[in-house]
Design an enzyme around this catalytic site. Structure first.
Site, short mmCIF file in Angstrom:
data_model
loop_
_atom_site.label_atom_id
_atom_site.label_comp_id
_atom_site.label_asym_id
_atom_site.label_seq_id
_atom_site.Cartn_x
_atom_site.Cartn_y
_atom_site.Cartn_z
N GLU A 1 4.38 -18.03 10.76
CA GLU A 1 3.87 -18.64 9.52
C GLU A 1 4.92 -18.72 8.41
O GLU A 1 4.86 -19.59 7.54
CB GLU A 1 2.64 -17.89 9.00
N THR B 1 0.83 -1.20 0.00
CA THR B 1 0.00 0.00 0.00
C THR B 1 0.87 1.26 0.00
O THR B 1 0.56 2.23 -0.70
CB THR B 1 -0.90 0.01 1.26
N ARG C 1 5.22 -13.31 8.24
CA ARG C 1 5.58 -13.89 6.94
C ARG C 1 7.08 -13.91 6.74
O ARG C 1 7.64 -14.89 6.31
CB ARG C 1 4.98 -13.04 5.82
N ILE D 1 -6.86 -13.49 15.51
CA ILE D 1 -6.05 -12.39 16.05
C ILE D 1 -6.20 -11.14 15.18
O ILE D 1 -6.39 -10.03 15.68
CB ILE D 1 -4.57 -12.81 16.15
N ASP E 1 2.76 -7.55 11.56
CA ASP E 1 4.03 -8.26 11.80
C ASP E 1 5.12 -7.39 12.43
O ASP E 1 6.18 -7.91 12.79
CB ASP E 1 4.58 -8.81 10.47
P1 ATP Z 1 -0.19 -6.49 4.12
O1 ATP Z 1 0.95 -7.15 3.39
O2 ATP Z 1 0.16 -6.07 5.51
O3 ATP Z 1 -1.47 -7.25 4.04
P2 ATP Z 1 0.00 -4.61 1.97
O4 ATP Z 1 -0.31 -3.16 1.87
O5 ATP Z 1 1.44 -4.97 1.72
O6 ATP Z 1 -0.52 -5.10 3.38
P3 ATP Z 1 -0.81 -5.72 -0.56
O7 ATP Z 1 -1.99 -6.58 -0.89
O8 ATP Z 1 0.55 -6.22 -0.92
O9 ATP Z 1 -0.95 -5.43 0.98
O10 ATP Z 1 -0.99 -4.29 -1.27
C1 ATP Z 1 -2.11 -3.46 -1.04
C2 ATP Z 1 -2.41 -2.60 -2.22
O11 ATP Z 1 -1.25 -1.93 -2.68
C3 ATP Z 1 -2.96 -3.40 -3.40
O12 ATP Z 1 -4.10 -2.73 -3.88
C4 ATP Z 1 -1.84 -3.41 -4.41
O13 ATP Z 1 -2.31 -3.37 -5.75
C5 ATP Z 1 -1.06 -2.15 -4.08
N1 ATP Z 1 0.37 -2.33 -4.37
C6 ATP Z 1 1.16 -3.32 -3.92
N2 ATP Z 1 2.43 -3.20 -4.37
C7 ATP Z 1 2.43 -2.07 -5.14
C8 ATP Z 1 3.43 -1.37 -5.90
N3 ATP Z 1 4.69 -1.81 -5.95
N4 ATP Z 1 3.07 -0.24 -6.55
C9 ATP Z 1 1.80 0.21 -6.50
N5 ATP Z 1 0.82 -0.40 -5.81
C10 ATP Z 1 1.11 -1.51 -5.13
MG MG Z 2 2.60 -6.62 2.39
#
Ligand code: ATP
Ligand code: MG
Length: 485
Positions: A325, A198, A271, A384, A226
């Site tokens: 995990e 995100t 993770r 959790i 995490d």
């Molecule tokens: P978590 O891993 O804690 O669940 P996260 O934010 O890493 O949270 P993701 O599902 O990887 O979760 O990403 C969330 C959003 O960010 C998604 O809508 C995804 O398309 C977008 N996103 C992920 N990586 C990128 C990137 N490199 N550039 C732009 N958008 C991204």
């Molecule tokens: Mg992530």
């Protein structure tokens, strides 16, 4: 990296004729005036607020910085600093013109609703902003879903609920479409709550906004249960997760204590980093062995897990293993002959190491050792993630949200907020996405865990471990001439 500017700040050493370079570096966050130099500024409306009247003098000076390194050794550089978060004397948004939006993306984590609530209440109570949109269903909600109007009244009770009232999603980040939508809706403050993916998305939005020369502040609030976000002290939801994990560990302990040769396995989140497993183990005292992604382990032979399980069962009649995990993923992949899978956001899908380990221990003791055991596997991870945040996380979420609001109102953009050595700071987004925090096996905390559980360090099997340990750990081991490796 382009967003950052660093400078060296020479100082004159006391009682000395020499000017020394003290190695001070500032990693600053962008400001709207970087690309819109003629923006007018306004007195902070907090000047009029009763709550702030008594602390008016504590408006944070834009010059104040927070040090990344808290211990600075003699003759070593002072290192990186970040802008201190907090209300500024002058702001770059007139409250009436603010149209803010909030979006939540990625997995669930306790405290998301509290952050939403406090952004809404912070904007409204402190700055008089009353046009706040909730973007529903993650990034794709900007262009494909409805929005909801958020007011202090509608968010009043949401911190008591888990999850996110705005809902969330993975994948679907389309920078151009998102920024088009921001422009079309006349949004000028974007608050983005989510994990590493995100925040990368938030950085892309900020860059596009800058390219188009829009007066839009983009603020990220880092979310990961995490606790693996670089630079900041701790991520929200972590305390709650550790506390809730105690209930699962306790249940496992009660179960295995009540039967003969009871072995309990509890799988926790983590993770790529084992912070939850490590801190939950240290907190519990009922855990005999903690396995995390950063510390490779092996099952058979001298110093292996089977030997330790047998020893504990002989000594105590029962034992509890806590498993992150992401631990032992290479073994699970080998045993299942699977190719890496990916989710909608492109993250590697993990295999269930808990089920794998359960089977391995059963097979070993029942089939090979002919020793009957009672094995209980508990996977509380989704339970959790889904709970509301506890008291300390609620306070923490409030601080994060208020810092983000102060930062956006003051015209900062392309930043994330978080505490650095317990002082809240504005950190360039790139800084928190380029690396992840992991448990270092050479750190004191892991040594404390080994001392607390008295578990094997799995350093006996020299050849296997040499391949898996990181360079820093191997160097320390070589330096200390640990003979067993
Ligand atoms: P978590 O891993 O804690 O669940 P996260 O934010 O890493 O949270 P993701 O599902 O990887 O979760 O990403 C969330 C959003 O960010 C998604 O809508 C995804 O398309 C977008 N996103 C992920 N990586 C990128 C990137 N490199 N550039 C732009 N958008 C991204
Ligand atoms: Mg992530």
């Amino acid at each position: 990296k382009q967003l950052l500017w660093r400078h060296n700040h020479p100082i004159r050493a006391q009682n000395s004729n020499h000017t020394i370079d003290d190695g001070f570096e500032l990693e600053d966050v962008p400001h709207l005036t970087n690309f819109l130099p003629d923006l007018p500024s306004y007195p902070n409306p907090l000047h009029r607020s009763q709550a702030y009247a008594i602390v008016k003098k504590t408006f944070v000076s834009p010059e104040d910085v927070v040090a990344h390194k808290i211990v600075v050794q003699k003759n070593s550089p002072r290192g990186v600093h970040f802008r201190r978060a907090g209300p500024r004397e002058r702001v770059y948004f007139n409250s009436e013109e603010v149209r803010a939006c909030i979006v939540t993306c990625g997995g669930l984590c306790p405290g998301i609703n509290t952050v939403i609530r406090e952004i809404v209440c912070g904007l409204n109570y402190m700055y008089g902003v009353d046009d706040i949109l909730g973007i529903e269903g993650g990034y794709r909600g900007f262009y494909s879903k409805n929005t909801m109007q958020l007011t202090p009244k509608t968010v009043n009770d949401i911190h008591k609920r888990g999850g996110t009232i705005l809902r969330t999603s993975r994948g679907g980040h389309d920078t151009n479409k998102i920024v088009d939508n921001i422009q079309d809706r006349g949004i000028n403050q974007v608050y983005i709550i989510g994990g590493d993916g995100t925040q990368k998305g938030a950085a892309a939005i900020y860059k596009e906004v800058e390219k188009r020369g829009l007066k839009v502040a983009v603020a990220g609030i880092p979310k990961t249960i995490d606790n693996d976000i670089a630079v900041i002290d701790k991520s929200f939801g972590f305390d709650t997760a550790v506390e809730e994990a105690q209930r699962a560990i306790n249940a496992a302990h009660v179960e295995v204590e009540s039967v003969e040769n009871g072995v309990g396995i509890v799988k926790l989140m983590g993770r790529y980093s084992g912070f939850i497993a490590m801190i939950a183990t240290l907190a519990s005292r009922d855990v005999d062995c903690c396995l995390i992604p950063e510390s490779p382990f092996y099952l058979e032979g001298q110093g292996g897990l089977f030997e330790f399980v047998e020893q504990r069962l002989k000594e105590n009649g029962h034992m509890v293993i806590v498993l992150a995990e992401g631990a032992g993923q290479e073994y699970v992949a080998q045993s299942m002959h699977v190719v890496d899978g990916k989710d909608a956001s492109g993250n590697r899908l993990l295999l269930d190491v808990g089920l794998w380990l359960t089977q391995k221990i059963k097979d070993h003791f029942m089939e090979v050792q002919k020793m009957p055991i009672n094995l209980k596997y508990i996977d509380p991870t989704y339970m959790i993630r889904a709970i509301p945040s506890n008291a300390s996380d609620n306070v923490y979420c409030t601080l994060l949200a208020q810092s983000a609001v102060h930062g956006a109102m003051a015209g900062y953009t392309g930043f994330t907020v978080g505490p650095v050595n317990s002082r809240h700071a504005y950190i360039p987004i790139a800084r928190v996405t380029e690396t992840q925090n992991i448990v270092k096996l050479t750190d004191r905390m892991w040594a404390r865990l080994l001392a607390s559980t008295n578990q094997p360090s799995f350093l006996h099997n020299s050849e296997m471990m040499k391949e898996k340990l990181d360079r820093e750990t191997l160097d320390v081991i070589n330096e200390m001439k640990i003979n067993s490796i």
